[in-house]
Design a protein around this motif. Structure first.
Motif, mmCIF file in Angstrom:
data_model
loop_
_atom_site.group_PDB
_atom_site.id
_atom_site.type_symbol
_atom_site.label_atom_id
_atom_site.label_comp_id
_atom_site.label_asym_id
_atom_site.label_seq_id
_atom_site.Cartn_x
_atom_site.Cartn_y
_atom_site.Cartn_z
ATOM 1 N N PRO A 89 -0.314 2.877 -5.523
ATOM 2 C CA PRO A 89 1.041 3.429 -5.551
ATOM 3 C C PRO A 89 1.032 4.884 -6.004
ATOM 4 O O PRO A 89 0.205 5.289 -6.816
ATOM 5 C CB PRO A 89 1.769 2.534 -6.550
ATOM 6 C CG PRO A 89 0.686 1.974 -7.428
ATOM 7 C CD PRO A 89 -0.504 1.813 -6.532
ATOM 8 N N PHE A 90 1.961 5.650 -5.480
ATOM 9 C CA PHE A 90 2.083 7.071 -5.795
ATOM 10 C C PHE A 90 2.954 7.220 -7.044
ATOM 11 O O PHE A 90 4.085 7.670 -7.001
ATOM 12 C CB PHE A 90 2.705 7.793 -4.594
ATOM 13 C CG PHE A 90 2.663 9.300 -4.676
ATOM 14 C CD1 PHE A 90 1.523 9.997 -4.281
ATOM 15 C CD2 PHE A 90 3.755 10.029 -5.117
ATOM 16 C CE1 PHE A 90 1.486 11.388 -4.338
ATOM 17 C CE2 PHE A 90 3.730 11.409 -5.176
ATOM 18 C CZ PHE A 90 2.595 12.092 -4.789
ATOM 19 N N THR A 91 2.406 6.800 -8.168
ATOM 20 C CA THR A 91 3.071 6.920 -9.465
ATOM 21 C C THR A 91 2.032 6.767 -10.561
ATOM 22 O O THR A 91 1.098 5.975 -10.417
ATOM 23 C CB THR A 91 4.177 5.866 -9.660
ATOM 24 O OG1 THR A 91 4.547 5.820 -11.048
ATOM 25 C CG2 THR A 91 3.722 4.484 -9.250
ATOM 26 N N GLY A 92 2.213 7.535 -11.631
ATOM 27 C CA GLY A 92 1.292 7.441 -12.754
ATOM 28 C C GLY A 92 1.871 6.669 -13.923
ATOM 29 O O GLY A 92 1.360 6.763 -15.038
ATOM 30 N N TYR A 137 0.840 -1.206 0.000
ATOM 31 C CA TYR A 137 0.000 0.000 0.000
ATOM 32 C C TYR A 137 0.875 1.256 0.000
ATOM 33 O O TYR A 137 1.908 1.304 0.665
ATOM 34 C CB TYR A 137 -0.884 -0.031 1.251
ATOM 35 C CG TYR A 137 -1.725 1.192 1.500
ATOM 36 C CD1 TYR A 137 -2.918 1.405 0.807
ATOM 37 C CD2 TYR A 137 -1.340 2.134 2.453
ATOM 38 C CE1 TYR A 137 -3.698 2.529 1.054
ATOM 39 C CE2 TYR A 137 -2.116 3.257 2.705
ATOM 40 C CZ TYR A 137 -3.293 3.450 1.999
ATOM 41 O OH TYR A 137 -4.067 4.559 2.246
ATOM 42 N N ASN A 138 0.463 2.272 -0.780
ATOM 43 C CA ASN A 138 1.094 3.598 -0.729
ATOM 44 C C ASN A 138 2.567 3.594 -1.114
ATOM 45 O O ASN A 138 3.340 4.415 -0.622
ATOM 46 C CB ASN A 138 0.959 4.199 0.683
ATOM 47 C CG ASN A 138 -0.199 5.163 0.812
ATOM 48 O OD1 ASN A 138 -1.000 5.330 -0.094
ATOM 49 N ND2 ASN A 138 -0.310 5.790 1.970
ATOM 50 N N TYR A 139 2.981 2.694 -1.983
ATOM 51 C CA TYR A 139 4.368 2.744 -2.458
ATOM 52 C C TYR A 139 4.599 4.057 -3.198
ATOM 53 O O TYR A 139 3.675 4.613 -3.800
ATOM 54 C CB TYR A 139 4.650 1.573 -3.385
ATOM 55 C CG TYR A 139 5.139 0.318 -2.681
ATOM 56 C CD1 TYR A 139 6.259 -0.358 -3.141
ATOM 57 C CD2 TYR A 139 4.471 -0.189 -1.568
ATOM 58 C CE1 TYR A 139 6.715 -1.521 -2.523
ATOM 59 C CE2 TYR A 139 4.915 -1.339 -0.924
ATOM 60 C CZ TYR A 139 6.041 -1.996 -1.401
ATOM 61 O OH TYR A 139 6.488 -3.128 -0.782
ATOM 62 N N VAL A 140 5.842 4.541 -3.177
ATOM 63 C CA VAL A 140 6.156 5.838 -3.779
ATOM 64 C C VAL A 140 7.220 5.690 -4.866
ATOM 65 O O VAL A 140 8.335 5.243 -4.583
ATOM 66 C CB VAL A 140 6.650 6.844 -2.720
ATOM 67 C CG1 VAL A 140 7.168 8.116 -3.387
ATOM 68 C CG2 VAL A 140 5.526 7.183 -1.743
#
Length: 412
Positions: A129-132, A101-104
């Motif tokens: 994840p914090f990536t597009g 969860y919530n990897y950056v």
């Protein structure tokens, strides 16, 4: 009506039900998070964590999910692939961890994705994840990952469309020399091709660059091609350094930063540098966002985010603070908050439907009201919940939404 539905949803989440254990959950519901909690990108990991923690703490104070507390297990990878890989192996082996969860970050997420398709994963999924980047949105990993935010391709398509409308068609790119930068570069290239245009100039920098590093060489390369706008695909310290050096070189064209750049941290660096040098580095900045303005009082989630971050601001993960000063509010924090709102809804559904595969539960979510201006929908062929892209620029010392009149200032 949407506001009412959101409040009712929160009420359902917070109902204190039986403390009896349900199959699939330990006493705590543990979400494993590997992210940058140190280094020049630490604000991203810390604020994403704090935003999620604000909502989970709110849920836990009222009894959790049927008596079970939701807890994030944070592990620092410094925004580097090898530590992220080691952290992920640990989390996949930990039977108390429900999911990732919530990897950056793209370079870290890209490195760990192959693990999700091995027996080592034991059916654990990755959420939000914090990536597009496209890597977790395409075969063969899309089945194992659920994204909430819009993709970089969507961000860049919307940005290029807007710049084209105001006559800025010569666009150059600065990008981080890794999987993240190449993903953003590719997104810009694809967007320009829809307008029968090409990137007019490009330069790279190494991952891990800080604000104290010089970007004069990159500025010279990029601006040598006479761009009418520049797009940066990087972390906030590197992007801020580029903006500073570009303005010092007399470059005044709009500089647009991708959502990953952490607007508040980038702005803080530029404001401090501007004060020291007696100049303004904040003019003609455009930052794309994948969540709405957290100060928008018409949005129930924004109201609750501001309230919780004001009344009970979450701490930095224990042992990871160093000299970091937490932000009061941020777009990254609000994204983490919305991740937690949707994750809580998923956990409730899993409790209500014991035995049903988690993947199938999430794929059945339709038009969930998370308290913002759009609803969240997933499906068997849709592992991304939101598609909206927003634009911000600096007004009165902070990043605020761009309206139609604001775009006129950049007419060519």
């Amino acid at each position: 009506m949407r506001f009412t539905r959101f409040l009712l949803s929160c009420a359902l989440v917070l109902c204190v039900l039986s403390l009896t254990s349900v199959a699939g959950f330990a006493k705590d519901i543990v979400l494993g998070m590997s992210a940058a909690f140190s280094g020049p990108s630490r604000s991203l990991g810390i604020e994403l964590y704090r935003g999620s923690s604000a909502y989970f703490n709110y849920v836990n104070r009222s009894g959790g999910i049927q008596g079970h507390m939701v807890r994030i297990l944070p592990l620092d990878d410094g925004y580097n692939p090898t530590p992220a890989l080691e952290n992920t192996i640990r989390l996949l082996k930990d039977r108390n961890v429900l999911c990732l969860y919530n990897y950056v970050g793209t370079p870290t997420v890209t490195r760990v994705l192959p693990l999700l398709n091995t027996g080592q994963a034991r059916d654990k999924l990755m959420f939000f994840p914090f990536t597009g980047a496209q890597s977790q949105r395409d075969y063969p990993y899309v089945r194992r990952v659920f994204n909430l935010r819009a993709s970089y391709r969507q961000e860049m398509q919307e940005l290029v469309n807007r710049l084209s409308l105001v006559g800025r068609r010569r666009i150059a790119v600065l990008y981080q020399n890794d999987a993240y930068g190449r993903s953003g570069w590719d997104a810009v290239r694809r967007a320009l091709r829809t307008h029968r245009l090409d990137i007019v100039g490009e330069a790279t920098y190494r991952r891990g660059a800080s604000f104290s590093d010089s970007m004069a060489e990159q500025v010279a390369i990029v601006t040598g091609r006479r761009p009418e706008a520049i797009v940066t695909v990087g972390s906030y310290e590197a992007c801020a350094a580029f903006v500073r050096d570009a303005r010092d070189a007399g470059v005044d064209v709009p500089i647009a930063n991708l959502s990953f750049s952490c607007s508040e941290s980038l702005l803080q660096l530029l404001l401090e540098a501007g004060q020291a040098k007696g100049r303004d580095y904040t003019a003609n900045l455009i930052n794309t966002q994948v969540v709405p303005d957290y100060r928008d009082r018409t949005l129930a989630a924004a109201q609750l985010y501001i309230q919780l971050m004001t009344e009970s601001p979450p701490a930095v993960p224990e042992g990871l603070k160093g000299d970091y000063i937490p932000l009061e509010y941020s777009y990254a924090g609000f994204e983490g908050f919305l991740n937690a709102v949707v994750m809580t809804h998923i956990l409730r559904l899993q409790y209500d439907r014991p035995g049903k595969p988690l993947e199938k539960i999430v794929e059945g979510i339709r038009d969930f009201d998370a308290g913002i201006d759009v609803t969240v929908t997933f499906g068997p062929d849709r592992h991304q919940g939101l598609n909206r892209v927003y634009f911000t620029t600096v007004k009165d010392g902070r990043f605020a939404p761009i309206d139609a009149e604001d775009w006129r200032q950049w007419l060519q």
